[in-house]
Design an enzyme around this catalytic site. Structure first.
Site, PDB file in Angstrom:
ATOM      1  N   LYS A 157       0.836  -1.201   0.000  1.00  0.00           N
ATOM      2  CA  LYS A 157       0.000   0.000   0.000  1.00  0.00           C
ATOM      3  C   LYS A 157       0.871   1.252   0.000  1.00  0.00           C
ATOM      4  O   LYS A 157       2.066   1.198   0.291  1.00  0.00           O
ATOM      5  CB  LYS A 157      -0.932  -0.008   1.214  1.00  0.00           C
ATOM      6  CG  LYS A 157      -0.228   0.028   2.558  1.00  0.00           C
ATOM      7  CD  LYS A 157      -1.233  -0.067   3.695  1.00  0.00           C
ATOM      8  CE  LYS A 157      -0.530  -0.038   5.056  1.00  0.00           C
ATOM      9  NZ  LYS A 157      -1.496  -0.117   6.172  1.00  0.00           N
ATOM     10  N   ARG A 174     -11.255  -0.164  14.538  1.00  0.00           N
ATOM     11  CA  ARG A 174     -11.029   0.517  13.268  1.00  0.00           C
ATOM     12  C   ARG A 174     -11.781  -0.248  12.196  1.00  0.00           C
ATOM     13  O   ARG A 174     -12.924  -0.643  12.399  1.00  0.00           O
ATOM     14  CB  ARG A 174      -9.511   0.579  12.997  1.00  0.00           C
ATOM     15  CG  ARG A 174      -9.059   1.785  12.214  1.00  0.00           C
ATOM     16  CD  ARG A 174      -7.551   1.899  12.164  1.00  0.00           C
ATOM     17  NE  ARG A 174      -6.904   0.786  11.470  1.00  0.00           N
ATOM     18  CZ  ARG A 174      -5.602   0.729  11.193  1.00  0.00           C
ATOM     19  NH1 ARG A 174      -4.811   1.718  11.580  1.00  0.00           N
ATOM     20  NH2 ARG A 174      -5.088  -0.297  10.561  1.00  0.00           N
ATOM     21  N   TYR A 179      17.920  30.359   6.775  1.00  0.00           N
ATOM     22  CA  TYR A 179      16.928  31.254   7.364  1.00  0.00           C
ATOM     23  C   TYR A 179      17.119  31.410   8.871  1.00  0.00           C
ATOM     24  O   TYR A 179      17.307  30.435   9.592  1.00  0.00           O
ATOM     25  CB  TYR A 179      15.520  30.720   7.109  1.00  0.00           C
ATOM     26  CG  TYR A 179      15.108  30.693   5.664  1.00  0.00           C
ATOM     27  CD1 TYR A 179      15.038  31.857   4.908  1.00  0.00           C
ATOM     28  CD2 TYR A 179      14.775  29.487   5.048  1.00  0.00           C
ATOM     29  CE1 TYR A 179      14.653  31.828   3.581  1.00  0.00           C
ATOM     30  CE2 TYR A 179      14.382  29.448   3.720  1.00  0.00           C
ATOM     31  CZ  TYR A 179      14.326  30.618   2.985  1.00  0.00           C
ATOM     32  OH  TYR A 179      13.942  30.588   1.671  1.00  0.00           O
ATOM     33  N   MET A 187      12.562  24.425   1.509  1.00  0.00           N
ATOM     34  CA  MET A 187      11.643  23.576   0.763  1.00  0.00           C
ATOM     35  C   MET A 187      12.383  22.675  -0.218  1.00  0.00           C
ATOM     36  O   MET A 187      12.010  21.511  -0.412  1.00  0.00           O
ATOM     37  CB  MET A 187      10.631  24.437   0.005  1.00  0.00           C
ATOM     38  CG  MET A 187       9.623  23.626  -0.797  1.00  0.00           C
ATOM     39  SD  MET A 187       8.440  24.646  -1.697  1.00  0.00           S
ATOM     40  CE  MET A 187       7.479  25.319  -0.340  1.00  0.00           C
TER      41      MET A 187
END
Length: 557
Positions: free
Chosen positions: A31, A129, A259, A308
């Site tokens: 999966k 679940r 940063y 990023m």
């Protein structure tokens, strides 16, 4: 530039290890695109190692594997309210049944198809679940027995998920599962596959094996325990996350980094720029946490805030000078001397599952046929989960720019309108040199240069053939932005640099991965820039994979 290298021998080893440990059948769970590893290649490797069934969460994942040529048993167990049972039955997908309504839906689809559908009963024994609750078991099993007798379904298995909440709770769940088994057998059904244990119970609860285990993360070589390593379990991590140095900067003491300047150099050093960031699954929390990457066999600290698209590594402690293009390993099999993925999960306070599944879509999954740490041989093909068909792969050693150009000319002579070529390789690998040769082979108007600053450049034919569209997809966020360019894919030959993961929806395409040697300097980019007066001649390795019926017999003779 960003590669998750997936070792297929590691996948096979791990499945063998689990089979030997348990002595029963193994359901290998694929999966979430094989837990971020690439479901198609990993499924094939697991089947080769003896996995009895491939497991996925939902029908869409199951159908994607079937369309990609995985023809063995596939089980899915999480369903929406509008699931297409007819598609499941037609494709021969085994369906995990959690409710009576699902059973009726599958049986009706089987009746329409005139065939018997395979199902497995999914039970809730304490996870609260997905799965049929204890109050549903009697009616579900009775109706299942009726449908078995009428030939509409075959009950292949019964299973439940454990909560892993401690030995006492595990044994309570096992007792409930045994009660369900007794009810099922009392209804006249004897399932072939009985599975309760997943990765954790496979290594911690040998009394809960029954005759099958259903294993996810252990297939990929990751330990499900915070206090036991993969090596202690006899597993080999299959994923090695790689990048490269794309910039170097010598800085003095007191230099602020990234940063916020929350890292300031304590002395003169050299900083390396690595094009991996939080968009690629690299946690921002690694900043200041002592995390390292491996460069030239040495662990070097990640410094400054992670962006990023990029991070910064202090390489001042290296015993030798490094160059732009030097390989970087962010994590992999720690037995090979690189950081493990568990470093990231420890920093995040989470499990390693989240780390590997979270590796972003810009990272190219490449399947290799060697164990982690072995020489870079037998590179197969990019292993993204939604690519269809078994590719036909060819590998070429490219000695110099002239040979790269010649291969491009040869390839161009075989291309026609509607053909797509996806090029992947680091800066300076020779992508534009190859494309220039393709343009010559097609007979289009030149010069063919890098389209980086224009995104796409069209070269019309000089011989009444298709035009060449040379596309740089690096700055495109997704396929929607590509559509906005309104390119004529059907009437042209399209060569797309950095197009992996964005363009593979077509029926047939060619994917080319170009690798350059360790330690290539920026001068190696001479293959890319025709204006450089002096070329550094270094060998490249080029892997060409043809996907779909158009390239079923290979791309080049």
């Amino acid at each position: 530039m960003r590669v998750a290298e997936i070792s297929l021998p590691a996948i096979r080893h791990n499945v063998h290890r689990i089979r030997e440990l348990t002595g029963g059948a193994v359901i290998a769970v694929m999966k979430a695109n094989g837990y971020g590893h690439g479901a198609v290649h990993c499924a094939r490797a697991a089947i080769e190692a003896g996995a009895a069934i491939i497991g996925v969460a939902d029908l869409e994942e199951a159908l994607a594997l079937r369309e990609a040529g995985i023809d063995g048993p596939i089980l899915c167990w999480l369903h929406g309210v509008r699931v297409d049972w007819d598609a499941a039955v037609d494709a021969g997908i085994e369906v995990g049944i959690s409710h009576l309504s699902q059973l009726e839906g599958v049986a009706a689809a089987a009746g329409r198809a005139g065939r018997t559908a395979d199902v497995q009963f999914k039970l809730d024994t304490g996870l609260s679940r997905n799965g049929a609750g204890v109050e549903e078991w009697t009616d579900l099993f009775a109706r299942g027995a009726e449908l078995v007798r009428s030939g509409e379904i075959r009950v292949r298995g019964v299973f439940s998920h454990m909560a892993n909440a401690g030995e006492e709770h595990d044994l309570v769940q096992a007792a409930r599962f045994d009660e369900a088994l007794a009810l099922l057998r009392g209804a006249g059904i004897e399932p072939e596959f009985i599975h309760l244990a997943a990765s954790a119970a496979t290594f911690a609860r040998p009394g809960l094996y029954y005759n099958t285990v259903r294993v996810g993360m252990a297939v990929y070589g990751c330990s499900p325990f915070p206090d036991r390593t993969s090596a202690e379990l006899g597993l080999i991590p299959a994923m090695t996350l790689r990048s490269e140095i794309v910039g170097l900067r010598a800085v003095p003491e007191g230099t602020g980094v990234s940063y916020g300047y929350n890292h300031v150099t304590q002395g003169g050093t050299t900083l390396a720029l690595v094009p991996m960031g939080y968009a690629d699954g690299m946690p921002r929390a690694l900043n200041g946490a002592g995390a390292t990457v491996a460069i030239a066999g040495t662990h070097c600290p990640i410094v400054g805030r992670i962006g990023m698209d990029q991070c910064i590594v202090d390489v001042g402690s290296l015993a030798r000078k490094v160059s732009v293009g030097e390989p970087v390993v962010l994590f992999g099999d720690p037995s090979t001397g690189v950081p493990p993925a568990e470093v990231w999960s420890e920093v995040l306070g989470t499990i390693v599952y989240e780390v590997v599944v979270g590796i972003g879509p810009r990272v190219l999954r490449v399947a290799v046929d060697h164990l982690p740490g072995a020489p870079d041989e037998d590179v197969l093909v990019p292993a993204a989960g939604d690519r269809s068909g078994e590719p036909v792969s060819q590998r070429f050693d490219v000695s110099d720019p002239e040979r790269m150009h010649e291969l491009g000319v040869e390839l161009g002579g075989r291309l026609a309108a509607g053909d797509l070529v996806i090029l992947t390789g680091p800066l300076g690998a020779g992508k534009t040199t190859l494309t220039r040769g393709i343009g010559e082979g097609l007979g289009v108007r030149g010069p063919v240069t890098s389209p980086t600053f224009v995104l796409a450049r069209t070269h019309p034919s000089l011989v009444d053939g298709p035009p060449l569209i040379h596309l740089d997809a690096y700055r495109l966020a997704d396929a929607a932005e590509l559509d906005d360019l309104d390119l004529d894919f059907d009437g042209s030959v399209v060569v797309a640099e950095w197009g992996a993961g964005m363009l593979e929806e077509r029926g047939s395409w060619i994917e080319i991965v170009i690798e350059r040697p360790t330690g290539s300097t920026a001068a190696g980019g001479a293959l890319e820039d025709e204006d450089l007066g002096e070329e550094l001649i270094e060998p490249r390795v080029m892997t060409i994979a043809g996907y779909g019926p158009r390239w079923a017999d290979g791309v080049l003779p």
